[in-house]
Write a protein that holds these residues in place. Structure first.
Motif, PDB file in Angstrom:
ATOM      1  N   ALA A  46       0.833  -1.215   0.000  1.00  0.00           N
ATOM      2  CA  ALA A  46       0.000   0.000   0.000  1.00  0.00           C
ATOM      3  C   ALA A  46       0.863   1.258   0.000  1.00  0.00           C
ATOM      4  N   LEU A  47       1.896   1.285   0.838  1.00  0.00           N
ATOM      5  CA  LEU A  47       2.758   2.466   0.927  1.00  0.00           C
ATOM      6  C   LEU A  47       3.518   2.695  -0.376  1.00  0.00           C
ATOM      7  N   GLU A  48       3.937   1.625  -1.013  1.00  0.00           N
ATOM      8  CA  GLU A  48       4.664   1.752  -2.277  1.00  0.00           C
ATOM      9  C   GLU A  48       3.780   2.347  -3.366  1.00  0.00           C
ATOM     10  N   GLN A  49       2.479   2.095  -3.254  1.00  0.00           N
ATOM     11  CA  GLN A  49       1.537   2.620  -4.262  1.00  0.00           C
ATOM     12  C   GLN A  49       0.869   3.918  -3.805  1.00  0.00           C
ATOM     13  N   GLU A  50       1.394   4.480  -2.681  1.00  0.00           N
ATOM     14  CA  GLU A  50       0.869   5.738  -2.130  1.00  0.00           C
ATOM     15  C   GLU A  50      -0.605   5.614  -1.764  1.00  0.00           C
ATOM     16  N   GLN A  51      -0.958   4.443  -1.223  1.00  0.00           N
ATOM     17  CA  GLN A  51      -2.318   4.215  -0.755  1.00  0.00           C
ATOM     18  C   GLN A  51      -2.365   4.331   0.765  1.00  0.00           C
ATOM     19  N   GLN A  52      -3.582   4.439   1.296  1.00  0.00           N
ATOM     20  CA  GLN A  52      -3.749   4.543   2.742  1.00  0.00           C
ATOM     21  C   GLN A  52      -3.325   3.236   3.420  1.00  0.00           C
ATOM     22  N   ALA A  53      -2.526   3.363   4.473  1.00  0.00           N
ATOM     23  CA  ALA A  53      -2.083   2.168   5.201  1.00  0.00           C
ATOM     24  C   ALA A  53      -2.328   2.314   6.699  1.00  0.00           C
ATOM     25  N   ASP A  54      -3.111   3.326   7.089  1.00  0.00           N
ATOM     26  CA  ASP A  54      -3.299   3.617   8.516  1.00  0.00           C
ATOM     27  C   ASP A  54      -3.854   2.414   9.285  1.00  0.00           C
ATOM     28  N   ILE A  55      -4.884   1.761   8.719  1.00  0.00           N
ATOM     29  CA  ILE A  55      -5.530   0.648   9.428  1.00  0.00           C
ATOM     30  C   ILE A  55      -4.557  -0.524   9.575  1.00  0.00           C
ATOM     31  N   LEU A  56      -3.827  -0.796   8.496  1.00  0.00           N
ATOM     32  CA  LEU A  56      -2.866  -1.896   8.538  1.00  0.00           C
ATOM     33  C   LEU A  56      -1.763  -1.630   9.569  1.00  0.00           C
ATOM     34  N   ILE A  57      -1.244  -0.415   9.590  1.00  0.00           N
ATOM     35  CA  ILE A  57      -0.195  -0.065  10.556  1.00  0.00           C
ATOM     36  C   ILE A  57      -0.724  -0.168  11.980  1.00  0.00           C
ATOM     37  N   ALA A  58      -1.979   0.249  12.184  1.00  0.00           N
ATOM     38  CA  ALA A  58      -2.583   0.144  13.522  1.00  0.00           C
ATOM     39  C   ALA A  58      -2.691  -1.312  13.964  1.00  0.00           C
ATOM     40  N   GLU A  59      -3.071  -2.209  13.017  1.00  0.00           N
ATOM     41  CA  GLU A  59      -3.155  -3.637  13.331  1.00  0.00           C
ATOM     42  C   GLU A  59      -1.778  -4.212  13.644  1.00  0.00           C
ATOM     43  N   ILE A  60      -0.780  -3.807  12.887  1.00  0.00           N
ATOM     44  CA  ILE A  60       0.588  -4.259  13.140  1.00  0.00           C
ATOM     45  C   ILE A  60       1.030  -3.840  14.540  1.00  0.00           C
ATOM     46  N   GLU A  61       0.745  -2.581  14.898  1.00  0.00           N
ATOM     47  CA  GLU A  61       1.115  -2.068  16.231  1.00  0.00           C
ATOM     48  C   GLU A  61       0.418  -2.879  17.328  1.00  0.00           C
ATOM     49  N   ARG A  62      -0.858  -3.166  17.116  1.00  0.00           N
ATOM     50  CA  ARG A  62      -1.618  -3.908  18.124  1.00  0.00           C
ATOM     51  C   ARG A  62      -1.061  -5.317  18.307  1.00  0.00           C
ATOM     52  N   LEU A  63      -0.794  -6.000  17.189  1.00  0.00           N
ATOM     53  CA  LEU A  63      -0.285  -7.367  17.267  1.00  0.00           C
ATOM     54  C   LEU A  63       1.103  -7.416  17.902  1.00  0.00           C
ATOM     55  N   LEU A  64       1.945  -6.447  17.596  1.00  0.00           N
ATOM     56  CA  LEU A  64       3.284  -6.408  18.193  1.00  0.00           C
ATOM     57  C   LEU A  64       3.215  -6.224  19.709  1.00  0.00           C
ATOM     58  N   ARG A  65       2.216  -5.492  20.176  1.00  0.00           N
ATOM     59  CA  ARG A  65       2.081  -5.265  21.617  1.00  0.00           C
ATOM     60  C   ARG A  65       1.630  -6.530  22.352  1.00  0.00           C
ATOM     61  N   ASN A  66       0.805  -7.347  21.694  1.00  0.00           N
ATOM     62  CA  ASN A  66       0.114  -8.429  22.390  1.00  0.00           C
ATOM     63  C   ASN A  66       0.653  -9.825  22.128  1.00  0.00           C
ATOM     64  N   GLN A  67       1.645  -9.974  21.252  1.00  0.00           N
ATOM     65  CA  GLN A  67       2.100 -11.312  20.875  1.00  0.00           C
ATOM     66  C   GLN A  67       3.621 -11.418  20.944  1.00  0.00           C
ATOM     67  N   ASN A  68       4.060 -12.663  20.869  1.00  0.00           N
ATOM     68  CA  ASN A  68       5.496 -12.959  20.831  1.00  0.00           C
ATOM     69  C   ASN A  68       5.862 -13.418  19.431  1.00  0.00           C
ATOM     70  N   TYR A  69       6.870 -12.813  18.831  1.00  0.00           N
ATOM     71  CA  TYR A  69       7.210 -13.111  17.438  1.00  0.00           C
ATOM     72  C   TYR A  69       8.684 -13.409  17.259  1.00  0.00           C
ATOM     73  N   HIS A  70       8.958 -14.174  16.207  1.00  0.00           N
ATOM     74  CA  HIS A  70      10.344 -14.389  15.798  1.00  0.00           C
ATOM     75  C   HIS A  70      10.927 -13.055  15.348  1.00  0.00           C
ATOM     76  N   THR A  71      12.213 -12.892  15.577  1.00  0.00           N
ATOM     77  CA  THR A  71      12.877 -11.623  15.267  1.00  0.00           C
ATOM     78  C   THR A  71      12.767 -11.244  13.789  1.00  0.00           C
ATOM     79  N   ASP A  72      12.644 -12.234  12.907  1.00  0.00           N
ATOM     80  CA  ASP A  72      12.482 -11.982  11.472  1.00  0.00           C
ATOM     81  C   ASP A  72      11.216 -11.167  11.207  1.00  0.00           C
TER      82      ASP A  72
END
Length: 503
Positions: free
Chosen positions: A369-395
Motif C-alpha cells: 500500500a505504501l509503495e503505491q501511495e495508498q492509505q495504510a493507517d488501518i494496517l499499521i494500527a493492526e501491526i502495532e496492536r499485534l506487536l504489543r500483544n504477541q510474541n514473534y520471531h525476530t524476522d
C-alpha cells in the motif's frame, strides 16, 4: 422401499447374517477379523463372501481387498431396521477399539473423539498420534488433547507430540512453559524417562532456544541430541538436523546450512515426513535467495508448493511461508496486484489460526500500500496492536518495523521514529537477513533524523557482516543505503565508487 426390501430380501437371509448386519450397521467398513470378534465365530470370511455374493449387499473396497462396506441404500435400511427391532448398536468406544485393533486410525478417530473416553484417546494417540501429525490433522489432534486435558502430563511421549504440534502452529511462546510444567509433573510423579525420551526433550529444548534467539544454545543442544544416543529415532534425528540447519543459517554459514537441509530432505523423504520435507525446501529457497540464486530458489519453492498441494496441506500455517515468499518477490518486481492477490490467499490460510499469524501478511500488505501511495493507517494500527500483544520471531519483528518506519518517514512522524529508536532491536552482529534488516531499520531512522554519521557507522558494519557471510542480497541493499548516506555527507567520490561496486 424399505418395507419391500425387508420382505423381498432381508427376511430371506439366514438369521445369523441378519444379526450380523444389524449389529455392524454403524460401521463404515468391516473385515473378517472384526466379524469373528463381534459374532464369536471363526467363519467371518465365509459370511462376508456370502453377503457379497447375495445381491451385492456389501461390496469390496478398492485397493483394500479384505475390507467390505455396505452400499448406501442398504446401510440406511439396516439403521432403520435395527432401530425398529431395538438392536443395541456398538458404542463409539467399542467401534473405535475394533478399528484400532485393525490399525484403521483414520476411521477410529471420529468415534474416539465422540466417545470422549480418555483411556481410548490416549491409546489412539500412542498408536497413531505421529501419523496424524505428519498428515497435518492438527484439528483432530487438538480435539484429542482437549479431551484428555491434564492427564497428558502422565505420558511424556504425548507431551512431546503436543509440544511439536504447538511448534508447528508457531505458538513459540506456549512451548517453553508447557514443557516446564510437564517436567514438574514428571518429578512429582517420579517418572523416569528413557534415554530415547530424554533425547526427545533435548531436541524440543533446542527448538525453544532457536525460537528465543539463543542460536549457540540451540546448536549445542541439537548436536548433543545427535551424539548422545547411538541410534536416535529417525524423527528425532531429522528434527535435530533441521535445528542445526536453522542455526547455521542464522550464523551466516549458508553452505553448511544448505547441506544440513539437504540431509533432512533425504531422511524425511524416506520417512514420509512431508512437513519436514516442505520446510527444508523452503529453507533452502531462502538460502539460495540470500545468495542471489533466484532461479534455483524459485525451483525449490515450487517443489514445496507442489508437495503441499499433493498432500492436501493447504490448510496448515506452513503454506503461508511459501506464499509470503512469493508476495515478497512480486513486491520487489513491482507486481503489486499479484502481490496483493497472494496476500489474500495467505490470509485465507491463516484466518482459522491464532490472529498472531496475520502480522507478517499485514506487514506485506502495508508495504504494498505504501509503495503505491495508498492509505495504510488501518494496517499499521493492526501491526502495532499485534506487536504489543504477541510474541514473534525476530524476522517478523524486523519486517514489521520496516513497514512502520516507512509509514512514519512518509508521514514525517519524527516523534514516532525517536520513540522507536529508544527501544529498537540492535543486534551485536548481522550474520543473517533479519539482523541485517534490523540494522537497516536503524540506518533509515537515523537518516530521517539527519544523524548521518551514526547511520554510516552502522551501514559500514552491516556491510562487513554481509560480505563475511556472502549474503549477496544484503550486500546489494547495503550498497544502496551506503551510497545514499555518503551523498548526504557530500562524499560524492566515495558515493560514486560505492554505486559502481553495486553493479
Amino acid at each position: 422401499m424399505w418395507e419391500y426390501f425387508d420382505e423381498e430380501v432381508f427376511v430371506h437371509l439366514p438369521s445369523e447374517l441378519q444379526t450380523l448386519l444389524l449389529r455392524t450397521a454403524p460401521l463404515s467398513k468391516i473385515n473378517a477379523q472384526m466379524i469373528n470378534q463381534l459374532c464369536n465365530t471363526d467363519n467371518g470370511e465365509a459370511l462376508l463372501a456370502q453377503l457379497n455374493k447375495q445381491s451385492n449387499l456389501i461390496i469390496k473396497l478398492p485397493k483394500q481387498c479384505s475390507w467390505y462396506t455396505c452400499n448406501s441404500f442398504f446401510k440406511s435400511f439396516l439403521m432403520h431396521k435395527s432401530k425398529q427391532q431395538n438392536v443395541q448398536h456398538l458404542s463409539d468406544t467399542e467401534i473405535a477399539y475394533l478399528l484400532l485393533d485393525q490399525q484403521q486410525l483414520a476411521e477410529a478417530l471420529p468415534h474416539a473423539i465422540r466417545s470422549a473416553d480418555q483411556d481410548l484417546i490416549i491409546e489412539l494417540l500412542q498408536q497413531g498420534g505421529w501419523a496424524l501429525f505428519h498428515d497435518g490433522q492438527f484439528n483432530h489432534l487438538q480435539a484429542c488433547f482437549n479431551l484428555i486435558k491434564q492427564v497428558i502430563m502422565q505420558y511424556p511421549e504425548l507431551v512431546i507430540l503436543k509440544a511439536w504440534m504447538l511448534q508447528s502452529h508457531h505458538q513459540h511462546y506456549k512451548v517453553a512453559p508447557f514443557i516446564k510444567q510437564a517436567e514438574k509433573v514428571f518429578n512429582k510423579l517420579n517418572l523416569k524417562l528413557s534415554q530415547e525420551m530424554l533425547s526427545e526433550f533435548m531436541v524440543i529444548k533446542a527448538q525453544i532456544s532457536i525460537n528465543q534467539g539463543r542460536i549457540s544454545d540451540a546448536l549445542t543442544q541439537a548436536q548433543a541430541t545427535l551424539s548422545y544416543l547411538p541410534n536416535p529415532s529417525a524423527r528425532t534425528s531429522i528434527i535435530a538436523q533441521t535445528i542445526i540447519g536453522e542455526a547455521y543459517h542464522c550464523l551466516g554459514k549458508l553452505d553448511l546450512a544448505y547441506q544440513y537441509f539437504q540431509e533432512v530432505l533425504d531422511l524425511a523423504s524416506e520417512q514420509d515426513m512431508f512437513q519436514s520435507i516442505i520446510w527444508s525446501l523452503y529453507q533452502q529457497a531462502e538460502i539460495l535467495q540470500a545468495q542471489s540464486l533466484h532461479q534455483k530458489a524459485e525451483e525449490h519453492l515450487q517443489k514445496a508448493i507442489d508437495l503441499i498441494k499433493l498432500h492436501h496441506l493447504e490448510s496448515l500455517p506452513l503454506y503461508a511461508f511459501p506464499l509470503h515468499y512469493k508476495v515478497q518477490r512480486a513486491y520487489q518486481a513491482g507486481q503489486f496486484e499479484l502481490a496483493e492477490e497472494l496476500c489474500k490467499k495467505a490470509i485465507e490460510v491463516l484466518k482459522p489460526q491464532d490472529e498472531q499469524w496475520l502480522l507478517y501478511t499485514y506487514t506485506l500488505q502495508a508495504k504494498i500500500a505504501l509503495e503505491q501511495e495508498q492509505q495504510a493507517d488501518i494496517l499499521i494500527a493492526e501491526i502495532e496492536r499485534l506487536l504489543r500483544n504477541q510474541n514473534y520471531h525476530t524476522d517478523w519483528i524486523a519486517s514489521a518495523n520496516y513497514a512502520r518506519l516507512k509509514y512514519w518517514r512518509i508521514n514525517n512522524d519524527i516523534a514516532a521514529i525517536e520513540k522507536w529508536l529508544q527501544q529498537a532491536p540492535r543486534p551485536a552482529s548481522a550474520l543473517n537477513h533479519f539482523d541485517q534488516c534490523h540494522n537497516r531499520n536503524l540506518i533509515r531512522a537515523y537518516i530521517k533524523l539527519g544523524l548521518f554519521d551514526e547511520a554510516l557507522e552502522i551501514a559500514q558494519k552491516n556491510m562487513c557482516d554481509a560480505q563475511a557471510c556472502q549474503l549477496q542480497m544484503e550486500i546489494n541493499r547495503n550498497l544502496i543505503l551506503l551510497t545514499s548516506i555518503e551523498t548526504k555527507l557530500q562524499k560524492y567520490s566515495k558515493a560514486k565508487r560505492t554505486l559502481t561496486s553495486s553493479g
